[in-house]
Design a protein around this motif. Structure first.
Motif, PDB file in Angstrom:
ATOM      1  N   TYR A 123     -26.402   8.859  63.469  1.00 55.44           N
ATOM      2  CA  TYR A 123     -27.428   7.821  63.475  1.00 55.44           C
ATOM      3  C   TYR A 123     -26.858   6.405  63.376  1.00 55.44           C
ATOM      4  CZ  TYR A 123     -26.694   7.629  58.424  1.00 55.44           C
ATOM      5  OH  TYR A 123     -26.138   7.486  57.187  1.00 55.44           O
ATOM      6  N   LYS A 124     -25.592   6.270  63.000  1.00 55.40           N
ATOM      7  CA  LYS A 124     -25.008   4.928  62.903  1.00 55.40           C
ATOM      8  C   LYS A 124     -24.886   4.273  64.276  1.00 55.40           C
ATOM      9  CE  LYS A 124     -22.881   5.953  58.495  1.00 55.40           C
ATOM     10  NZ  LYS A 124     -21.658   6.120  57.691  1.00 55.40           N
ATOM     11  N   LEU A 125     -24.806   5.074  65.313  1.00 55.72           N
ATOM     12  CA  LEU A 125     -24.876   4.531  66.673  1.00 55.72           C
ATOM     13  C   LEU A 125     -26.239   3.905  66.913  1.00 55.72           C
ATOM     14  CD1 LEU A 125     -23.164   7.478  68.566  1.00 55.72           C
ATOM     15  CD2 LEU A 125     -22.305   5.130  68.528  1.00 55.72           C
ATOM     16  N   SER A 126     -27.278   4.549  66.401  1.00 60.45           N
ATOM     17  CA  SER A 126     -28.638   4.014  66.535  1.00 60.45           C
ATOM     18  C   SER A 126     -28.764   2.686  65.808  1.00 60.45           C
ATOM     19  CB  SER A 126     -29.660   5.008  65.975  1.00 60.45           C
ATOM     20  OG  SER A 126     -29.620   6.221  66.680  1.00 60.45           O
ATOM     21  N   GLN A 127     -28.184   2.612  64.611  1.00 58.00           N
ATOM     22  CA  GLN A 127     -28.254   1.366  63.855  1.00 58.00           C
ATOM     23  C   GLN A 127     -27.573   0.233  64.605  1.00 58.00           C
ATOM     24  OE1 GLN A 127     -25.689  -0.586  62.274  1.00 58.00           O
ATOM     25  NE2 GLN A 127     -27.302  -2.015  61.622  1.00 58.00           N
ATOM     26  N   LYS A 128     -26.403   0.509  65.145  1.00 54.12           N
ATOM     27  CA  LYS A 128     -25.634  -0.552  65.799  1.00 54.12           C
ATOM     28  C   LYS A 128     -26.300  -1.056  67.067  1.00 54.12           C
ATOM     29  CE  LYS A 128     -21.124  -2.018  67.389  1.00 54.12           C
ATOM     30  NZ  LYS A 128     -19.681  -1.720  67.547  1.00 54.12           N
ATOM     31  N   HIS A 129     -26.875  -0.144  67.842  1.00 56.23           N
ATOM     32  CA  HIS A 129     -27.403  -0.531  69.153  1.00 56.23           C
ATOM     33  C   HIS A 129     -28.928  -0.584  69.222  1.00 56.23           C
ATOM     34  CE1 HIS A 129     -23.482  -0.690  71.009  1.00 56.23           C
ATOM     35  NE2 HIS A 129     -23.179   0.452  70.427  1.00 56.23           N
ATOM     36  N   LYS A 143     -33.236   0.135  54.470  1.00 56.52           N
ATOM     37  CA  LYS A 143     -32.286   0.460  53.410  1.00 56.52           C
ATOM     38  C   LYS A 143     -30.919  -0.105  53.748  1.00 56.52           C
ATOM     39  CE  LYS A 143     -34.593   4.821  52.176  1.00 56.52           C
ATOM     40  NZ  LYS A 143     -34.430   6.296  52.042  1.00 56.52           N
ATOM     41  N   VAL A 144     -30.085  -0.247  52.725  1.00 55.48           N
ATOM     42  CA  VAL A 144     -28.713  -0.711  52.929  1.00 55.48           C
ATOM     43  C   VAL A 144     -27.848   0.488  53.323  1.00 55.48           C
ATOM     44  CG1 VAL A 144     -26.680  -1.735  51.855  1.00 55.48           C
ATOM     45  CG2 VAL A 144     -28.966  -2.624  51.322  1.00 55.48           C
ATOM     46  N   LEU A 145     -27.081   0.312  54.392  1.00 51.16           N
ATOM     47  CA  LEU A 145     -26.226   1.371  54.914  1.00 51.16           C
ATOM     48  C   LEU A 145     -24.784   0.874  54.961  1.00 51.16           C
ATOM     49  CD1 LEU A 145     -25.780   4.079  56.520  1.00 51.16           C
ATOM     50  CD2 LEU A 145     -26.249   2.742  58.587  1.00 51.16           C
ATOM     51  N   GLU A 146     -23.877   1.652  54.414  1.00 51.47           N
ATOM     52  CA  GLU A 146     -22.450   1.350  54.525  1.00 51.47           C
ATOM     53  C   GLU A 146     -21.908   2.075  55.751  1.00 51.47           C
ATOM     54  OE1 GLU A 146     -20.227  -0.417  52.611  1.00 51.47           O
ATOM     55  OE2 GLU A 146     -21.783  -1.176  51.251  1.00 51.47           O
ATOM     56  N   THR A 147     -21.233   1.338  56.626  1.00 56.72           N
ATOM     57  CA  THR A 147     -20.727   1.953  57.845  1.00 56.72           C
ATOM     58  C   THR A 147     -19.421   1.313  58.296  1.00 56.72           C
ATOM     59  OG1 THR A 147     -21.197   2.394  60.188  1.00 56.72           O
ATOM     60  CG2 THR A 147     -22.192   0.416  59.231  1.00 56.72           C
ATOM     61  N   GLY A 148     -18.587   2.121  58.902  1.00 54.71           N
ATOM     62  CA  GLY A 148     -17.325   1.631  59.451  1.00 54.71           C
ATOM     63  C   GLY A 148     -17.352   1.536  60.961  1.00 54.71           C
ATOM     64  N   ILE A 149     -18.552   1.574  61.555  1.00 54.61           N
ATOM     65  CA  ILE A 149     -18.657   1.589  63.018  1.00 54.61           C
ATOM     66  C   ILE A 149     -18.367   0.228  63.647  1.00 54.61           C
ATOM     67  CG2 ILE A 149     -21.125   1.041  63.250  1.00 54.61           C
ATOM     68  CD1 ILE A 149     -21.266   3.289  65.372  1.00 54.61           C
ATOM     69  N   TYR A 150     -18.438  -0.834  62.839  1.00 51.57           N
ATOM     70  CA  TYR A 150     -18.214  -2.181  63.378  1.00 51.57           C
ATOM     71  C   TYR A 150     -16.720  -2.504  63.375  1.00 51.57           C
ATOM     72  CZ  TYR A 150     -23.229  -2.916  63.272  1.00 51.57           C
ATOM     73  OH  TYR A 150     -24.579  -2.811  63.502  1.00 51.57           O
ATOM     74  N   LYS A 155     -13.011  -2.395  58.555  1.00 48.62           N
ATOM     75  CA  LYS A 155     -13.369  -1.843  57.254  1.00 48.62           C
ATOM     76  C   LYS A 155     -14.890  -1.665  57.167  1.00 48.62           C
ATOM     77  CE  LYS A 155      -9.320  -1.787  55.124  1.00 48.62           C
ATOM     78  NZ  LYS A 155      -8.716  -0.530  54.608  1.00 48.62           N
ATOM     79  N   PRO A 156     -15.369  -0.748  56.333  1.00 44.80           N
ATOM     80  CA  PRO A 156     -16.816  -0.560  56.183  1.00 44.80           C
ATOM     81  C   PRO A 156     -17.522  -1.836  55.724  1.00 44.80           C
ATOM     82  CG  PRO A 156     -15.635   1.267  55.205  1.00 44.80           C
ATOM     83  CD  PRO A 156     -14.606   0.234  55.539  1.00 44.80           C
ATOM     84  N   ILE A 157     -18.724  -2.036  56.241  1.00 40.65           N
ATOM     85  CA  ILE A 157     -19.561  -3.165  55.838  1.00 40.65           C
ATOM     86  C   ILE A 157     -20.960  -2.640  55.505  1.00 40.65           C
ATOM     87  CG2 ILE A 157     -18.288  -4.827  57.255  1.00 40.65           C
ATOM     88  CD1 ILE A 157     -20.645  -4.699  59.258  1.00 40.65           C
ATOM     89  N   ALA A 158     -21.747  -3.469  54.833  1.00 41.15           N
ATOM     90  CA  ALA A 158     -23.128  -3.110  54.501  1.00 41.15           C
ATOM     91  C   ALA A 158     -24.060  -3.729  55.529  1.00 41.15           C
ATOM     92  CB  ALA A 158     -23.475  -3.609  53.109  1.00 41.15           C
ATOM     93  N   VAL A 159     -24.948  -2.908  56.093  1.00 45.83           N
ATOM     94  CA  VAL A 159     -25.949  -3.370  57.056  1.00 45.83           C
ATOM     95  C   VAL A 159     -27.302  -2.789  56.652  1.00 45.83           C
ATOM     96  CG1 VAL A 159     -24.291  -3.562  58.959  1.00 45.83           C
ATOM     97  CG2 VAL A 159     -25.508  -1.401  58.577  1.00 45.83           C
ATOM     98  N   GLU A 160     -28.342  -3.272  57.291  1.00 46.47           N
ATOM     99  CA  GLU A 160     -29.678  -2.755  57.010  1.00 46.47           C
ATOM    100  C   GLU A 160     -30.072  -1.754  58.087  1.00 46.47           C
ATOM    101  OE1 GLU A 160     -34.333  -4.217  56.595  1.00 46.47           O
ATOM    102  OE2 GLU A 160     -32.705  -5.684  56.358  1.00 46.47           O
ATOM    103  N   TYR A 161     -30.642  -0.646  57.655  1.00 41.97           N
ATOM    104  CA  TYR A 161     -31.114   0.365  58.606  1.00 41.97           C
ATOM    105  C   TYR A 161     -32.356   1.041  58.026  1.00 41.97           C
ATOM    106  CZ  TYR A 161     -31.170   4.382  61.787  1.00 41.97           C
ATOM    107  OH  TYR A 161     -31.544   5.327  62.721  1.00 41.97           O
ATOM    108  N   GLN A 162     -33.440   0.924  58.752  1.00 40.45           N
ATOM    109  CA  GLN A 162     -34.725   1.508  58.343  1.00 40.45           C
ATOM    110  C   GLN A 162     -35.103   1.092  56.930  1.00 40.45           C
ATOM    111  OE1 GLN A 162     -34.405   5.758  59.138  1.00 40.45           O
ATOM    112  NE2 GLN A 162     -34.746   5.446  61.321  1.00 40.45           N
TER     113      GLN A 162
END
Length: 218
Positions: free
Chosen positions: A122-128, A21-28, A12-19
């Motif tokens: 860009y969510k790939l960039s956030q994760k890795h 800011k708070v980013l909602e993403t389902g990549i995890y 499920k989508p979670i909130a992470v930090e990216y640059q």
């Protein structure tokens, strides 16, 4: 090589930090065991944060070839676990150069059809933690791809993958990806027209190509 399912992944989508800011993403996503139902738009237990660019009928299931993992482990300098790129199905024997738009597969009880390449974001960039990772995905062609669901059903991490149909047009996933990533000077209007007529290609991709054709963006 025969196609095989290596890992079935949801999250499920979670909130992470990216640059900053708070980013909602389902990549995890995480591997799961046991039977799970695949509906028309997603696997039970899965979810997407950005419903404009992810999910929906033409992007119900994200697939990534395990063959690319060794390359990315070398590039990123770390070991990678299944679902490292946010895919639902980690597979072998299904490279983007061999799989074609419109090909049909059975996975468990579900029947699936290849609809489009996965276009990296860009969510790939956030994760890795690598700013140009989406660019690297495009350069390598190691994008993965999406399935639409022709028949809903149950699947699990040990389900077989059987190809039922090979689409007559024989337009590979990587061909569409290269066109999506192309600059206007490298676009052939005849190729764009051919892609637009390929009804098994996702509607959003065909609309993009039609827009380029209408605007003379080639």
């Amino acid at each position: 090589m025969a196609s095989a399912l290596i890992s079935l992944n949801v999250g499920k989508p979670i909130a992470v930090e990216y640059q900053g800011k708070v980013l909602e993403t389902g990549i995890y996503k995480e591997p799961i065991q046991g039977d799970v139902f695949l509906g028309k738009e997603q696997i039970d237990g899965d979810g997407q944060a950005d419903l404009v660019n992810h999910g929906g009928a033409d992007k119900a299931v994200c697939v990534y070839p395990y063959e690319h993992y060794a390359y990315w482990e070398n590039q990123l300098g770390k070991s990678l676990q299944y679902a490292a790129f946010g895919e639902n199905l980690t597979v072998t024997g299904m490279l983007e150069s061999d799989v074609c738009i419109g090909d049909v597969y059975q996975v468990g009880d579900a029947i699936l059809q290849v609809s489009q390449p996965r276009f990296p974001c860009y969510k790939l960039s956030q994760k890795h933690g690598v700013a140009d990772l989406p660019v690297q995905f495009l350069k390598t062609g190691y994008s993965g791809f999406y399935f639409r669901v022709l028949r809903e059903g149950y699947l699990n991490s040990t389900s077989r993958i059987d190809q039922l149909e090979s689409h007559a047009a024989q337009v590979s996933v990587v061909e569409v990806l290269r066109l999506l990533a192309s600059s206007p000077k490298d676009r052939d209007p005849e190729v764009l027209q051919h892609m637009i007529k390929l009804e098994v290609l996702s509607s959003v991709t065909r609309q993009r190509f039609q827009k380029w054709l209408d605007e003379g963006a080639f």
